[in-house]
Write a protein that holds these residues in place. Sequence first.
Motif, PDB file in Angstrom:
ATOM      1  N   UNK A 109       0.757  -1.381  -0.418  1.00  0.00           N
ATOM      2  CA  UNK A 109       0.189  -0.179  -0.001  1.00  0.00           C
ATOM      3  C   UNK A 109       0.920   1.368   0.038  1.00  0.00           C
ATOM      4  N   UNK A 110       0.437   2.331  -0.891  1.00  0.00           N
ATOM      5  CA  UNK A 110       1.364   4.163  -1.122  1.00  0.00           C
ATOM      6  C   UNK A 110       0.590   4.137   0.130  1.00  0.00           C
ATOM      7  N   UNK A 111      -0.711   4.394   0.547  1.00  0.00           N
ATOM      8  CA  UNK A 111      -1.548   5.481   1.125  1.00  0.00           C
ATOM      9  C   UNK A 111      -1.917   5.336   2.296  1.00  0.00           C
ATOM     10  N   UNK A 112      -2.445   5.493   2.972  1.00  0.00           N
ATOM     11  CA  UNK A 112      -3.591   5.274   4.661  1.00  0.00           C
ATOM     12  C   UNK A 112      -4.234   6.455   4.677  1.00  0.00           C
ATOM     13  N   UNK A 113      -5.443   6.063   4.990  1.00  0.00           N
ATOM     14  CA  UNK A 113      -6.498   7.072   5.616  1.00  0.00           C
ATOM     15  C   UNK A 113      -6.350   6.148   7.177  1.00  0.00           C
ATOM     16  N   UNK A 114      -6.106   6.751   7.722  1.00  0.00           N
ATOM     17  CA  UNK A 114      -6.143   6.181   9.709  1.00  0.00           C
ATOM     18  C   UNK A 114      -7.133   6.949  10.337  1.00  0.00           C
ATOM     19  N   UNK A 115      -7.499   6.558  11.800  1.00  0.00           N
ATOM     20  CA  UNK A 115      -7.279   7.192  12.788  1.00  0.00           C
ATOM     21  C   UNK A 115      -7.055   7.624  14.327  1.00  0.00           C
ATOM     22  N   UNK A 116      -7.039   8.327  14.977  1.00  0.00           N
ATOM     23  CA  UNK A 116      -6.025   8.355  15.552  1.00  0.00           C
ATOM     24  C   UNK A 116      -6.673   7.903  17.643  1.00  0.00           C
ATOM     25  N   UNK A 117      -7.974   7.764  17.285  1.00  0.00           N
ATOM     26  CA  UNK A 117      -9.286   7.552  18.296  1.00  0.00           C
ATOM     27  C   UNK A 117     -10.353   7.136  17.818  1.00  0.00           C
ATOM     28  N   UNK A 118     -10.846   6.123  18.526  1.00  0.00           N
ATOM     29  CA  UNK A 118     -12.429   6.126  18.416  1.00  0.00           C
ATOM     30  C   UNK A 118     -13.287   7.046  16.794  1.00  0.00           C
ATOM     31  N   UNK A 119     -13.612   5.507  16.401  1.00  0.00           N
ATOM     32  CA  UNK A 119     -14.846   6.345  15.534  1.00  0.00           C
ATOM     33  C   UNK A 119     -16.281   6.452  15.156  1.00  0.00           C
ATOM     34  N   UNK A 120     -17.079   7.836  15.373  1.00  0.00           N
ATOM     35  CA  UNK A 120     -17.993   7.488  15.786  1.00  0.00           C
ATOM     36  C   UNK A 120     -19.096   7.661  14.600  1.00  0.00           C
ATOM     37  N   UNK A 121     -19.747   6.721  14.156  1.00  0.00           N
ATOM     38  CA  UNK A 121     -20.519   6.418  12.731  1.00  0.00           C
ATOM     39  C   UNK A 121     -20.944   6.993  11.819  1.00  0.00           C
ATOM     40  N   UNK A 122     -21.784   8.142  13.255  1.00  0.00           N
ATOM     41  CA  UNK A 122     -22.572   9.356  12.148  1.00  0.00           C
ATOM     42  C   UNK A 122     -21.461   9.812  12.122  1.00  0.00           C
ATOM     43  N   UNK A 123     -20.470   9.987  12.512  1.00  0.00           N
ATOM     44  CA  UNK A 123     -19.470  11.586  11.351  1.00  0.00           C
ATOM     45  C   UNK A 123     -18.650  10.426  10.250  1.00  0.00           C
ATOM     46  N   UNK A 124     -18.399   9.345  10.532  1.00  0.00           N
ATOM     47  CA  UNK A 124     -17.401   8.715   9.481  1.00  0.00           C
ATOM     48  C   UNK A 124     -18.437   7.962   8.254  1.00  0.00           C
ATOM     49  N   UNK A 125     -19.398   7.633   8.488  1.00  0.00           N
ATOM     50  CA  UNK A 125     -19.505   7.042   7.044  1.00  0.00           C
ATOM     51  C   UNK A 125     -19.976   8.368   5.967  1.00  0.00           C
ATOM     52  N   UNK A 126     -19.994   9.537   6.389  1.00  0.00           N
ATOM     53  CA  UNK A 126     -20.276  10.638   5.314  1.00  0.00           C
ATOM     54  C   UNK A 126     -19.169  11.155   5.524  1.00  0.00           C
ATOM     55  N   UNK A 127     -18.379  11.343   6.468  1.00  0.00           N
ATOM     56  CA  UNK A 127     -16.561  11.417   5.614  1.00  0.00           C
ATOM     57  C   UNK A 127     -16.769  10.836   4.970  1.00  0.00           C
ATOM     58  N   UNK A 128     -16.148   9.498   5.232  1.00  0.00           N
ATOM     59  CA  UNK A 128     -15.642   8.263   4.338  1.00  0.00           C
ATOM     60  C   UNK A 128     -16.008   7.932   3.156  1.00  0.00           C
ATOM     61  N   UNK A 129     -17.339   8.620   2.588  1.00  0.00           N
ATOM     62  CA  UNK A 129     -18.100   8.419   1.810  1.00  0.00           C
ATOM     63  C   UNK A 129     -17.796   9.417   0.773  1.00  0.00           C
ATOM     64  N   UNK A 130     -17.745  10.744   0.784  1.00  0.00           N
ATOM     65  CA  UNK A 130     -17.347  11.809   0.654  1.00  0.00           C
ATOM     66  C   UNK A 130     -16.028  11.876   0.070  1.00  0.00           C
ATOM     67  N   UNK A 131     -15.280  11.066   0.737  1.00  0.00           N
ATOM     68  CA  UNK A 131     -13.784  11.313   0.574  1.00  0.00           C
ATOM     69  C   UNK A 131     -13.438   9.949  -0.498  1.00  0.00           C
ATOM     70  N   UNK A 132     -13.922   9.069  -0.543  1.00  0.00           N
ATOM     71  CA  UNK A 132     -14.113   7.996  -1.500  1.00  0.00           C
ATOM     72  C   UNK A 132     -14.451   8.667  -2.687  1.00  0.00           C
ATOM     73  N   UNK A 133     -15.512   9.417  -2.917  1.00  0.00           N
ATOM     74  CA  UNK A 133     -16.034  10.050  -3.950  1.00  0.00           C
ATOM     75  C   UNK A 133     -15.390  11.020  -4.216  1.00  0.00           C
TER      76      UNK A 133
END
Length: 178
Positions: A109-133
């Motif tokens: 793998x050449x790049x990684x999106x990771x998290x530094x603490x707990x992932x909160x589902x209600x914010x993670x979903x829209x953020x990661x969906x928009x990131x992929x888009x």
Amino acid sequence: VETLLGKEATRERMEALRNQGALQQFKCVHLGTHGLSVFETPEQPLESRLLVQNGALDAMDIANLRLNAEMVVLSACHSGQRAIELRDLGEVPGDDIFGLQSALFKSGVRSIVGTLWLVETNSASPITRAFHRHYAQGKQPEVAMQLSVKEYLANAPARCNGVYYWAPYFISSIGSLG
């Protein structure tokens, strides 16, 4: 697109995809699962792992996946935390040789999106969906993440717009040696 959900997301399925060479075909891999970081296993830093339906993929398993992807998105709690202390060794410089990031880099793998603490589902979903888009539209990962967070903040309910909800994400990259 290969989607493994629920009971399909097993160690055996991941290993079969690896053995068939299918994992090497993906430009971007999203692993939305539970993660255990080196902080939860400080005496065994190689035990950082991602949980799948029937077990876990530890750092050695992940290093051997042969992903070869441009980007892996880890929607897993603590997936980017670094080791800072080992048994009887005091402080160590970080996760350069231990943990999920180094295992993914070893897998190609050449790049990684990771998290530094707990992932909160209600914010993670829209953020990661928009990131992929944005990433699929050709934006650089850093720009895709910035746009995703800005979109989230523009639409987030007041109770979910604090730093905790949108700031755990970071991008790590490793340059090409060839």
